[in-house]
Design a protein around this motif. Structure first.
Motif, PDB file in Angstrom:
ATOM      1  N   GLN A   1       0.664  -1.006  -0.098  1.00 13.03           N
ATOM      2  CA  GLN A   1       0.047  -0.027   0.018  1.00 13.03           C
ATOM      3  C   GLN A   1       0.818   1.377   0.116  1.00 13.03           C
ATOM      4  OE1 GLN A   1      -0.509  -2.496   2.217  1.00 13.03           O
ATOM      5  NE2 GLN A   1      -2.225  -3.281   1.177  1.00 13.03           N
ATOM      6  N   GLN A   2       2.145   1.109   0.142  1.00 12.67           N
ATOM      7  CA  GLN A   2       2.955   2.346   0.598  1.00 12.67           C
ATOM      8  C   GLN A   2       3.767   2.414  -0.546  1.00 12.67           C
ATOM      9  OE1 GLN A   2       4.992   1.091   4.321  1.00 12.67           O
ATOM     10  NE2 GLN A   2       3.758   2.525   5.356  1.00 12.67           N
ATOM     11  N   SER A   3       3.778   1.674  -1.578  1.00 21.77           N
ATOM     12  CA  SER A   3       4.909   1.703  -2.779  1.00 21.77           C
ATOM     13  C   SER A   3       4.506   2.837  -3.739  1.00 21.77           C
ATOM     14  CB  SER A   3       4.827   0.265  -3.643  1.00 21.77           C
ATOM     15  OG  SER A   3       5.731   0.524  -4.622  1.00 21.77           O
ATOM     16  N   PRO A   4       4.887   3.923  -3.817  1.00 21.04           N
ATOM     17  CA  PRO A   4       4.456   5.092  -4.624  1.00 21.04           C
ATOM     18  C   PRO A   4       4.528   4.536  -6.222  1.00 21.04           C
ATOM     19  CG  PRO A   4       6.491   5.455  -3.505  1.00 21.04           C
ATOM     20  CD  PRO A   4       6.228   4.297  -3.138  1.00 21.04           C
ATOM     21  N   LEU A   5       5.851   4.018  -6.573  1.00 25.43           N
ATOM     22  CA  LEU A   5       5.760   3.411  -7.949  1.00 25.43           C
ATOM     23  C   LEU A   5       4.323   2.744  -8.460  1.00 25.43           C
ATOM     24  CD1 LEU A   5       9.402   2.652  -8.578  1.00 25.43           C
ATOM     25  CD2 LEU A   5       8.179   4.778  -9.207  1.00 25.43           C
ATOM     26  N   LEU A   6       4.063   1.850  -7.452  1.00 24.05           N
ATOM     27  CA  LEU A   6       2.971   0.993  -7.848  1.00 24.05           C
ATOM     28  C   LEU A   6       1.596   1.535  -7.918  1.00 24.05           C
ATOM     29  CD1 LEU A   6       3.780  -2.501  -6.232  1.00 24.05           C
ATOM     30  CD2 LEU A   6       4.232  -1.760  -8.459  1.00 24.05           C
ATOM     31  N   GLU A   7       1.554   2.546  -7.280  1.00 25.75           N
ATOM     32  CA  GLU A   7       0.280   3.667  -6.920  1.00 25.75           C
ATOM     33  C   GLU A   7       0.093   4.676  -8.219  1.00 25.75           C
ATOM     34  OE1 GLU A   7       0.276   4.958  -2.861  1.00 25.75           O
ATOM     35  OE2 GLU A   7      -0.150   2.928  -2.171  1.00 25.75           O
ATOM     36  N   GLY A   8       1.023   4.506  -9.190  1.00 27.78           N
ATOM     37  CA  GLY A   8       1.190   5.647 -10.098  1.00 27.78           C
ATOM     38  C   GLY A   8       1.870   6.638  -9.926  1.00 27.78           C
ATOM     39  N   ASP A   9       2.657   6.951  -8.930  1.00 29.07           N
ATOM     40  CA  ASP A   9       3.370   8.139  -8.664  1.00 29.07           C
ATOM     41  C   ASP A   9       4.340   8.335  -9.521  1.00 29.07           C
ATOM     42  OD1 ASP A   9       4.900  10.378  -7.497  1.00 29.07           O
ATOM     43  OD2 ASP A   9       4.915   9.335  -5.453  1.00 29.07           O
ATOM     44  N   VAL A  10       4.212   9.223 -10.617  1.00 32.35           N
ATOM     45  CA  VAL A  10       5.186   9.410 -11.639  1.00 32.35           C
ATOM     46  C   VAL A  10       6.291  10.141 -11.146  1.00 32.35           C
ATOM     47  CG1 VAL A  10       5.417  10.344 -13.994  1.00 32.35           C
ATOM     48  CG2 VAL A  10       3.430   9.039 -13.507  1.00 32.35           C
ATOM     49  N   ASP A  11       6.083  11.141 -10.420  1.00 32.93           N
ATOM     50  CA  ASP A  11       7.096  11.953  -9.904  1.00 32.93           C
ATOM     51  C   ASP A  11       8.098  11.236  -9.085  1.00 32.93           C
ATOM     52  OD1 ASP A  11       6.064  14.272 -11.008  1.00 32.93           O
ATOM     53  OD2 ASP A  11       4.977  14.656  -8.978  1.00 32.93           O
ATOM     54  N   THR A  12       7.728  10.098  -8.321  1.00 35.35           N
ATOM     55  CA  THR A  12       8.719   9.408  -7.576  1.00 35.35           C
ATOM     56  C   THR A  12       9.358   8.727  -8.709  1.00 35.35           C
ATOM     57  OG1 THR A  12       7.502   9.442  -5.709  1.00 35.35           O
ATOM     58  CG2 THR A  12       9.046   7.557  -5.933  1.00 35.35           C
ATOM     59  N   GLY A  13       8.764   8.044  -9.461  1.00 37.77           N
ATOM     60  CA  GLY A  13       9.317   7.052 -10.746  1.00 37.77           C
ATOM     61  C   GLY A  13      10.448   7.995 -11.267  1.00 37.77           C
ATOM     62  N   LYS A  14      10.116   9.105 -11.588  1.00 35.00           N
ATOM     63  CA  LYS A  14      11.360  10.022 -12.295  1.00 35.00           C
ATOM     64  C   LYS A  14      12.532  10.188 -11.333  1.00 35.00           C
ATOM     65  CE  LYS A  14       8.826  13.285 -13.517  1.00 35.00           C
ATOM     66  NZ  LYS A  14       8.042  14.890 -13.981  1.00 35.00           N
ATOM     67  N   ILE A  15      12.383  10.452 -10.104  1.00 36.78           N
ATOM     68  CA  ILE A  15      13.167  10.580  -9.256  1.00 36.78           C
ATOM     69  C   ILE A  15      14.086   9.287  -9.064  1.00 36.78           C
ATOM     70  CG2 ILE A  15      13.866  11.004  -6.785  1.00 36.78           C
ATOM     71  CD1 ILE A  15      11.441  12.540  -6.535  1.00 36.78           C
TER      72      ILE A  15
ATOM     73  N   LEU B   1      17.864  15.065 -21.378  1.00 41.45           N
ATOM     74  CA  LEU B   1      17.479  13.913 -20.538  1.00 41.45           C
ATOM     75  C   LEU B   1      17.149  14.342 -19.214  1.00 41.45           C
ATOM     76  CD1 LEU B   1      19.931  11.018 -21.827  1.00 41.45           C
ATOM     77  CD2 LEU B   1      17.596  11.273 -22.516  1.00 41.45           C
ATOM     78  N   MET B   2      18.033  15.327 -18.797  1.00 39.95           N
ATOM     79  CA  MET B   2      17.618  15.961 -17.364  1.00 39.95           C
ATOM     80  C   MET B   2      16.360  16.501 -17.020  1.00 39.95           C
ATOM     81  SD  MET B   2      21.568  16.929 -15.969  1.00 39.95           S
ATOM     82  CE  MET B   2      22.915  16.538 -17.260  1.00 39.95           C
ATOM     83  N   ARG B   3      16.172  17.325 -18.097  1.00 44.94           N
ATOM     84  CA  ARG B   3      15.045  17.928 -18.236  1.00 44.94           C
ATOM     85  C   ARG B   3      13.687  17.030 -18.255  1.00 44.94           C
ATOM     86  NH1 ARG B   3      17.332  22.004 -21.592  1.00 44.94           N
ATOM     87  NH2 ARG B   3      16.899  20.955 -23.161  1.00 44.94           N
ATOM     88  N   MET B   4      13.850  16.251 -19.002  1.00 44.45           N
ATOM     89  CA  MET B   4      12.805  14.994 -19.003  1.00 44.45           C
ATOM     90  C   MET B   4      12.341  14.506 -17.737  1.00 44.45           C
ATOM     91  SD  MET B   4      13.496  12.835 -22.598  1.00 44.45           S
ATOM     92  CE  MET B   4      14.343  13.540 -23.835  1.00 44.45           C
ATOM     93  N   LEU B   5      13.494  14.268 -16.635  1.00 42.62           N
ATOM     94  CA  LEU B   5      13.244  13.531 -15.571  1.00 42.62           C
ATOM     95  C   LEU B   5      13.232  14.543 -14.393  1.00 42.62           C
ATOM     96  CD1 LEU B   5      15.679  10.524 -16.148  1.00 42.62           C
ATOM     97  CD2 LEU B   5      13.077  10.608 -16.327  1.00 42.62           C
ATOM     98  N   SER B   6      12.931  15.675 -14.915  1.00 44.00           N
ATOM     99  CA  SER B   6      13.149  16.963 -13.485  1.00 44.00           C
ATOM    100  C   SER B   6      11.597  16.771 -13.315  1.00 44.00           C
ATOM    101  CB  SER B   6      13.186  18.120 -14.210  1.00 44.00           C
ATOM    102  OG  SER B   6      12.356  18.802 -15.036  1.00 44.00           O
ATOM    103  N   ASP B   7      11.321  17.698 -12.172  1.00 43.39           N
ATOM    104  CA  ASP B   7      10.066  17.746 -11.590  1.00 43.39           C
ATOM    105  C   ASP B   7       8.890  18.230 -12.544  1.00 43.39           C
ATOM    106  OD1 ASP B   7      10.989  17.110  -8.851  1.00 43.39           O
ATOM    107  OD2 ASP B   7      11.200  19.105  -8.407  1.00 43.39           O
ATOM    108  N   ALA B   8       9.245  18.883 -13.358  1.00 43.44           N
ATOM    109  CA  ALA B   8       8.423  19.498 -14.404  1.00 43.44           C
ATOM    110  C   ALA B   8       8.363  18.634 -15.959  1.00 43.44           C
ATOM    111  CB  ALA B   8       8.441  21.100 -14.956  1.00 43.44           C
ATOM    112  N   GLY B   9       9.212  17.870 -15.830  1.00 47.92           N
ATOM    113  CA  GLY B   9       9.548  17.106 -16.991  1.00 47.92           C
ATOM    114  C   GLY B   9       8.325  16.206 -17.294  1.00 47.92           C
ATOM    115  N   ASN B  10       8.316  15.616 -18.488  1.00 48.19           N
ATOM    116  CA  ASN B  10       7.075  14.772 -19.092  1.00 48.19           C
ATOM    117  C   ASN B  10       7.721  14.064 -20.314  1.00 48.19           C
ATOM    118  OD1 ASN B  10       4.867  13.556 -19.587  1.00 48.19           O
ATOM    119  ND2 ASN B  10       3.802  15.160 -20.539  1.00 48.19           N
TER     120      ASN B  10
END
Length: 96
Positions: free
Chosen positions: A4-18, A44-53
């Motif tokens: 229940q606490q796994s952010p990646l499995l809950e769709g937390d894209v921001d954590t996935g990028k980090i 590549l760094m911008r893609m994985l930044s907080d605002a990256g997509n």
């Protein structure tokens, strides 16, 4: 970390990028990855930044090259057992 606490499995894209950003820094580095996939390292760094997509094409290019460079491969499985396996992998390899 429980399921229940796994952010990646809950769709937390921001954590996935980090996590992906940290993994790149700990293995091949952005300069090496950029050279291997033919993209500027700053992009590549911008893609994985907080605002990256990152697009799916760029994301999969990064993952594919990381798999080649590190020998660690991403496997996708469906079902409860696969979810437990993903949590164990996340805890063992990405949080240590």
């Amino acid at each position: 970390m429980s399921l229940q606490q796994s952010p990646l499995l809950e769709g937390d894209v921001d954590t996935g990028k980090i996590v992906l950003r940290d993994y790149i820094n700990a293995t091949v580095g952005f300069e090496g990855l950029a050279e291997d996939i033919g993209k500027p390292s700053k992009s590549l760094m911008r893609m994985l930044s907080d605002a990256g997509n990152p697009s799916a094409t760029n994301l999969f290019a990064m993952i594919s090259q990381l798999q080649k460079a590190t020998g660690i491969h991403l496997h996708v499985r469906a079902g409860r057992e696969a979810t437990a396996y993903a949590v164990a992998f996340y805890d063992a390899y990405l949080c240590s």
